[in-house]
Write a protein that holds these residues in place. Structure first.
Motif, PDB file in Angstrom:
ATOM      1  N   ALA A 198      32.817  38.565  32.129  1.00 51.33           N
ATOM      2  CA  ALA A 198      34.085  38.272  32.790  1.00 51.33           C
ATOM      3  C   ALA A 198      35.230  38.848  31.974  1.00 51.33           C
ATOM      4  O   ALA A 198      35.181  38.866  30.742  1.00 51.33           O
ATOM      5  CB  ALA A 198      34.257  36.763  32.934  1.00 51.33           C
ATOM      6  N   ARG A 199      36.254  39.304  32.659  1.00 48.84           N
ATOM      7  CA  ARG A 199      37.432  39.806  31.966  1.00 48.84           C
ATOM      8  C   ARG A 199      38.291  38.620  31.504  1.00 48.84           C
ATOM      9  O   ARG A 199      38.488  37.653  32.246  1.00 48.84           O
ATOM     10  CB  ARG A 199      38.256  40.712  32.876  1.00 48.84           C
ATOM     11  CG  ARG A 199      37.527  41.991  33.261  1.00 48.84           C
ATOM     12  CD  ARG A 199      38.458  42.988  33.924  1.00 48.84           C
ATOM     13  NE  ARG A 199      37.751  44.190  34.332  1.00 48.84           N
ATOM     14  CZ  ARG A 199      37.473  45.204  33.526  1.00 48.84           C
ATOM     15  NH1 ARG A 199      37.854  45.163  32.254  1.00 48.84           N
ATOM     16  NH2 ARG A 199      36.836  46.274  33.975  1.00 48.84           N
ATOM     17  N   GLY A 200      38.787  38.727  30.271  1.00 44.47           N
ATOM     18  CA  GLY A 200      39.601  37.669  29.705  1.00 44.47           C
ATOM     19  C   GLY A 200      41.047  38.086  29.545  1.00 44.47           C
ATOM     20  O   GLY A 200      41.357  39.274  29.396  1.00 44.47           O
ATOM     21  N   SER A 226      41.529  40.722  45.873  1.00 47.88           N
ATOM     22  CA  SER A 226      41.644  40.810  44.417  1.00 47.88           C
ATOM     23  C   SER A 226      41.815  39.437  43.782  1.00 47.88           C
ATOM     24  O   SER A 226      41.443  39.227  42.622  1.00 47.88           O
ATOM     25  CB  SER A 226      42.815  41.713  44.025  1.00 47.88           C
ATOM     26  OG  SER A 226      44.046  41.174  44.493  1.00 47.88           O
ATOM     27  N   LEU A 227      42.386  38.495  44.547  1.00 47.89           N
ATOM     28  CA  LEU A 227      42.543  37.136  44.016  1.00 47.89           C
ATOM     29  C   LEU A 227      41.189  36.480  43.788  1.00 47.89           C
ATOM     30  O   LEU A 227      41.017  35.704  42.845  1.00 47.89           O
ATOM     31  CB  LEU A 227      43.389  36.273  44.965  1.00 47.89           C
ATOM     32  CG  LEU A 227      44.885  36.566  45.030  1.00 47.89           C
ATOM     33  CD1 LEU A 227      45.547  35.681  46.072  1.00 47.89           C
ATOM     34  CD2 LEU A 227      45.526  36.338  43.659  1.00 47.89           C
ATOM     35  N   VAL A 228      40.214  36.787  44.674  1.00 55.40           N
ATOM     36  CA  VAL A 228      38.869  36.219  44.511  1.00 55.40           C
ATOM     37  C   VAL A 228      38.250  36.727  43.217  1.00 55.40           C
ATOM     38  O   VAL A 228      37.647  35.964  42.450  1.00 55.40           O
ATOM     39  CB  VAL A 228      37.987  36.576  45.726  1.00 55.40           C
ATOM     40  CG1 VAL A 228      36.574  36.039  45.528  1.00 55.40           C
ATOM     41  CG2 VAL A 228      38.592  36.029  47.002  1.00 55.40           C
ATOM     42  N   LEU A 229      38.391  38.041  42.954  1.00 55.77           N
ATOM     43  CA  LEU A 229      37.852  38.618  41.724  1.00 55.77           C
ATOM     44  C   LEU A 229      38.538  38.017  40.504  1.00 55.77           C
ATOM     45  O   LEU A 229      37.878  37.701  39.499  1.00 55.77           O
ATOM     46  CB  LEU A 229      38.046  40.130  41.744  1.00 55.77           C
ATOM     47  CG  LEU A 229      37.538  40.894  40.516  1.00 55.77           C
ATOM     48  CD1 LEU A 229      36.043  40.663  40.314  1.00 55.77           C
ATOM     49  CD2 LEU A 229      37.839  42.383  40.656  1.00 55.77           C
ATOM     50  N   SER A 230      39.843  37.827  40.581  1.00 52.83           N
ATOM     51  CA  SER A 230      40.578  37.230  39.459  1.00 52.83           C
ATOM     52  C   SER A 230      40.104  35.810  39.188  1.00 52.83           C
ATOM     53  O   SER A 230      39.934  35.411  38.038  1.00 52.83           O
ATOM     54  CB  SER A 230      42.082  37.242  39.753  1.00 52.83           C
ATOM     55  OG  SER A 230      42.568  38.558  39.906  1.00 52.83           O
TER      56      SER A 230
END
Length: 313
Positions: free
Chosen positions: A257-259, A20-24
């Motif tokens: 991308a999520r902000g 999940s850190l990679v996605l973040s």
């Protein structure tokens, strides 16, 4: 090209254990790319705050339009307006920097205010030192309201800007008191950990989105009675607005991308759409412009510390 400190071998090993850190991190990079791409696009300019008609301008820092529209019951005409910034300093720069508004007094709990030229307003009352709440790491709304009402008595013939810090983080409602604001533990060169604020924790899945939204909403509910008290105590036409909103994981563009939080220079509805709530009054003040009065300078160390406390660094 310099590789950022966070792209260390230690963090890479951590990321392999926690995908999940990679996605973040991918979302964070996507947001930065969107800011760079959007800089080349022709977005509409924001509302000309000084040029609009008001006697009292109440700024609720970091207040999204949708949240305000759902939870504010103050009588008046509410519409959307487009902020000229997605964070406070961008908003202040685009509205006031390089201009002279000597018919206006600025009462503020925002740590970016000292960056403005000293002759921007007739007077500035900065509340970050005398009224700082060390426990909650912010200036409480009741203190902003008290100071604004007192300042009006000193400058009854000036337009008045009253800049509350809420609903901006840190959260001071019941949920906020129980919500862990800090805690992301990414190793960086020369630092054992970072004291990350709540938007960073959301980005790295270290905070519950529903709890953060509840705490954020409570911050609005905490500040609204004090904004209303200012409006009722000071004569004239009042407008309630905000400098910017906040992202809680919404998609930005053109890269989806999520902000999170309120990055400078980012165009997204949740950041740029803010309230413009007009409360008319039969009693309008006679406004005059006069040369600026000397305002006490805020110590630069205090400014830097408050920027850090409020999550701007």
């Amino acid at each position: 090209m310099k590789i950022p400190d966070r792209y260390s071998l230690e963090n890479l090993l951590t990321a392999l254990k926690r995908p999940s850190l990679v996605l973040s991190e991918a979302n964070a990079l996507g947001t930065k790319l969107n800011i760079n791409l959007q800089d080349k696009l022709n977005y509409p300019s924001g509302t000309d705050i000084p040029g609009r008609d008001w006697d009292n301008l109440i700024i609720l820092d970091g207040c999204r339009y949708d949240m305000y529209a759902e939870h504010c019951n103050i009588e008046g005409e509410l519409e959307k307006c487009r902020s000229s910034g997605s964070e406070s300093w961008e908003f202040l720069q685009n509205n006031f920097q390089g201009e002279q508004h000597h018919d206006t007094v600025y009462v503020t709990a925002n740590p970016h205010a000292p960056k403005l030229d000293s002759d921007t307003f007739h007077a500035v009352e900065n509340l970050l030192d005398e009224y700082w709440d060390a426990e909650h790491q912010t200036v409480r709304p009741e203190d902003v309201a008290d100071a604004a009402i007192e300042i009006y008595q000193e400058y009854p013939d000036k337009r008045l800007i009253v800049h509350f810090m809420q609903p901006h983080f840190p959260f001071i409602g019941d949920t906020g008191d129980d919500l862990e604001h800090k805690g992301i533990d990414l190793h960086r060169e020369g630092r054992e950990s970072t004291d990350a604020q709540v938007w960073m924790n959301l980005k790295y899945n270290r905070a519950d989105k529903e709890l953060v939204w509840k705490a954020y909403r409570e911050n609005l509910e905490v500040v609204l009675p004090h904004a209303e008290r200012v409006m009722e105590s000071i004569p004239g036409k009042t407008v309630i607005t905000s400098d910017h909103g906040n992202l809680l994981g919404e998609r930005t563009g053109p890269i989806p991308a999520r902000g999170y939080g309120h990055p400078r220079g980012l165009h997204a509805e949740e950041l740029r759409e803010v309230p413009w709530h007009v409360i008319e009054s039969s009693e309008r003040r006679s406004i005059t412009a006069d040369p600026p009065v000397n305002s006490e300078d805020l110590d630069s160390e205090i400014v830097e510390q408050r920027l850090d406390n409020l999550g701007y660094k």
